[in-house]
Design a protein around this motif. Structure first.
Motif, PDB file in Angstrom:
ATOM      1  N   SER A  80      13.605   7.089  41.789  1.00 29.84           N
ATOM      2  CA  SER A  80      14.456   6.059  42.372  1.00 29.84           C
ATOM      3  C   SER A  80      15.579   5.753  41.383  1.00 29.84           C
ATOM      4  O   SER A  80      15.312   5.514  40.200  1.00 29.84           O
ATOM      5  CB  SER A  80      13.651   4.790  42.665  1.00 29.84           C
ATOM      6  N   CYS A 121       8.277  14.024  46.531  1.00 30.49           N
ATOM      7  CA  CYS A 121       7.180  13.577  45.669  1.00 30.49           C
ATOM      8  C   CYS A 121       7.080  12.058  45.601  1.00 30.49           C
ATOM      9  O   CYS A 121       6.037  11.506  45.230  1.00 30.49           O
ATOM     10  CB  CYS A 121       7.350  14.152  44.261  1.00 30.49           C
ATOM     11  N   GLY A 122       8.151  11.351  45.927  1.00 31.69           N
ATOM     12  CA  GLY A 122       8.142   9.908  45.940  1.00 31.69           C
ATOM     13  C   GLY A 122       8.174   9.262  44.568  1.00 31.69           C
ATOM     14  O   GLY A 122       7.908   8.059  44.446  1.00 31.69           O
ATOM     15  N   SER A 123       8.522  10.025  43.529  1.00 32.66           N
ATOM     16  CA  SER A 123       8.445   9.490  42.162  1.00 32.66           C
ATOM     17  C   SER A 123       9.804   9.192  41.533  1.00 32.66           C
ATOM     18  O   SER A 123       9.879   8.910  40.348  1.00 32.66           O
ATOM     19  CB  SER A 123       7.692  10.484  41.269  1.00 32.66           C
ATOM     20  N   TYR A 159      16.452   7.449  46.578  1.00 31.45           N
ATOM     21  CA  TYR A 159      15.051   7.667  46.228  1.00 31.45           C
ATOM     22  C   TYR A 159      14.508   8.924  46.905  1.00 31.45           C
ATOM     23  O   TYR A 159      15.032   9.371  47.937  1.00 31.45           O
ATOM     24  CB  TYR A 159      14.199   6.450  46.598  1.00 31.45           C
ATOM     25  N   CYS A 160      13.483   9.489  46.294  1.00 33.37           N
ATOM     26  CA  CYS A 160      12.812  10.670  46.841  1.00 33.37           C
ATOM     27  C   CYS A 160      11.730  10.171  47.796  1.00 33.37           C
ATOM     28  O   CYS A 160      10.766   9.518  47.367  1.00 33.37           O
ATOM     29  CB  CYS A 160      12.201  11.496  45.706  1.00 33.37           C
ATOM     30  N   ARG A 161      11.888  10.449  49.089  1.00 34.46           N
ATOM     31  CA  ARG A 161      11.004   9.877  50.100  1.00 34.46           C
ATOM     32  C   ARG A 161       9.888  10.840  50.476  1.00 34.46           C
ATOM     33  O   ARG A 161      10.132  11.998  50.810  1.00 34.46           O
ATOM     34  CB  ARG A 161      11.815   9.512  51.347  1.00 34.46           C
ATOM     35  N   LYS A 162       8.668  10.347  50.436  1.00 39.76           N
ATOM     36  CA  LYS A 162       7.514  11.182  50.782  1.00 39.76           C
ATOM     37  C   LYS A 162       7.557  11.635  52.236  1.00 39.76           C
ATOM     38  O   LYS A 162       7.103  12.735  52.563  1.00 39.76           O
ATOM     39  CB  LYS A 162       6.228  10.401  50.518  1.00 39.76           C
TER      40      LYS A 162
END
Length: 501
Positions: free
Chosen positions: A352, A348-350, A340-343
């Protein structure tokens, strides 16, 4: 009648290299103790024994001596009998421990040897005991210097180390084929990225033991590291002074290579397991993983996931982290982990994506690429007359080395003649190996390497796979496609872009 303890000790009998185990000397000392007890009208409660144990070396722990000290202090015994005071102490600090007990005792005490009695409760008795122990300490120090000078001279001549065999050899000269195979396999895999801890786990599961491993145990992690860095593997002679061993314990043998006047390493008179270049490559790889002092190890992946840091978010470019699905969920049972893209990392956190489908896809693409590379880069140079001649020369050198060992075993060659011949052949062998490496075209080597990676891929650890992936792939860019990266349970490879180097 006073209850006493008898103390008997033989030091470093293993260095005599004559097959004795020291028991005869200990038995004679026991007889002296019982004879002494009769003359002193004492009762011997127990004989405290230390076999093959030095009283001079500071790092040596004497089990029998320590038990005797404990019983003397607690009142189990009220004195010590021995053949001579130097059997009990060769370091003044050991004598002072005894003196403290005798000075503070409020009961009759005895301290006697066949060479005389020392009343440690009086100033005169302590004075004479201290003089004798100081003299014994000086004799031991002088002997240690003579032995050290002799061992350094033997190392400079390339003579094998005496005493306990090294891991990888049956004795001081001949290779143990089983242990040599373990070392060669470990070297190849460490170079490919396998962690030393993984090598240790594998050896422990196999029940591997080094000559120094305690009974009932398997080889330790530090021992695995030590044996893989041992210069002896490629024929280089190392010499670690005894005072360094006593002060520091196990040290890195790479730092104690014996060199000739021209700065080149001294080569020893034994069979080798690695070529010098192979050993140096392994040492360099292990050195690159040393701790930098800031919490992480240089060159370490610091992850158990295949794509962590390699996979990137297509939207923001941030390297993906990995996490575990909550236990009991369908995703946990089916996939286990995800990327996952981790803030917190600036992402961006968008995004997974479930981990295993991504990993399997990338592995399949990489292996397909390697197979194609192996097919396209057909082995070249096999018909090169010069290369064929060089390889034939290598085979002849190996045959000559075998013949030299046979002649030496049959006493048809003196040790000096054998050493000169082996050294000449090894120098010629090194030159031929360098020539073969120069004549062998790079594409052929690359093709062989690609085929080997494909063949052995399933045996690679995560770290080894990551190392191969990063050699060929710059990044794996993943675009979002909803929860789990699937649509109606179907994996969508078009959302994954591989950026090749």
């Amino acid at each position: 009648m006073l209850t006493t303890g008898g103390y008997v000790r033989i030091s470093d009998i293993g260095e005599l290299d004559d097959g004795r185990d020291g028991r005869e000397g200990l038995l004679r000392q026991r007889e002296d103790v019982f004879d002494l007890a009769k003359s002193k009208h004492c009762d011997v409660q127990r004989i405290y024994e230390d076999n093959d144990t030095s009283a001079y070396k500071r790092r040596v722990k004497r089990k029998g001596f320590e038990e005797m000290i404990l019983d003397l202090r607690s009142g189990v015994i009220s004195g010590i009998l021995a053949h001579n005071i130097d059997r009990i102490a060769r370091q003044p600090r050991d004598l002072e421990r005894l003196i403290d007990i005798y000075e503070q005792a409020r009961r009759p005490m005895v301290f006697a040897t066949t060479a005389g009695e020392y009343d440690l409760t009086t100033e005169d008795g302590r004075f004479h005991a201290r003089i004798y122990v100081t003299i014994a300490n000086k004799f031991s120090a002088d002997a240690a210097r003579r032995v050290a000078r002799q061992k350094l001279a033997e190392a400079t001549e390339g003579k094998p180390h005496k005493g306990r065999r090294a891991f990888g050899w049956k004795d001081s000269e001949h290779v143990d084929e089983v242990e040599a195979a373990l070392l060669n396999k470990a070297r190849r895999e460490v170079i490919l990225g396998k962690k030393l801890s993984a090598v240790h786990e594998e050896w422990a599961e196999l029940g591997v033991r080094s000559p120094q491993t305690p009974e009932g145990k398997t080889i330790g992690y530090s021992s695995v590291r030590y044996v893989l860095r041992n210069p002896r593997l490629c024929g280089y002679r190392a010499y670690i002074p005894q005072d360094v061993r006593e002060r520091s314990g196990r040290v890195d043998p790479v730092e104690y290579l014996v060199e000739r006047t021209d700065g080149t390493p001294v080569t020893g008179q034994w069979e080798t397991i690695f070529a010098p270049g192979e050993w140096q490559e392994l040492v360099d790889e292990l050195d690159s993983r040393k701790n930098t002092g800031r919490g992480r190890k240089k060159g370490s992946t610091v992850t158990k996931r295949l794509m962590t840091g390699i996979a990137r978010c297509a939207k923001c470019g941030t390297g993906l982290s990995s996490g575990m699905y909550a236990r009991g969920t369908t995703s946990s049972e089916k996939y286990g982990h995800y990327y996952y893209c981790r803030k917190a990392d600036g992402g961006c956190g968008s995004l997974s994506r479930s981990g295993p489908p991504v990993e399997e896809y990338v592995e399949a693409i990489l292996l397909g690429n390697l197979r194609q590379r192996a097919d396209n880069e057909a082995p070249a140079g096999k018909g090169d007359p010069e290369l064929i001649k060089a390889r034939e020369t290598l085979r002849q050198i190996e045959a000559d080395k075998i013949e030299a060992r046979r002649l030496r075993a049959d006493d048809e060659l003196s040790l000096a003649e054998f050493a000169r011949e082996i050294r000449r052949l090894e120098e010629k062998e090194r030159g031929m190996k360098e020539k073969v490496a120069t004549l062998t075209p790079t594409p052929a080597r690359a093709g062989h390497a690609a085929a080997r990676i494909v063949r052995e891929w399933d045996t690679y650890t995560v770290d080894m796979k990551r190392k191969e992936i990063t050699k060929s792939i710059e990044a794996v860019v993943i675009s979002g496609a909803g929860k789990g990266g699937t649509q109606n349970g179907v994996f969508r490879p078009e959302l994954i872009e591989i950026v090749w180097k």
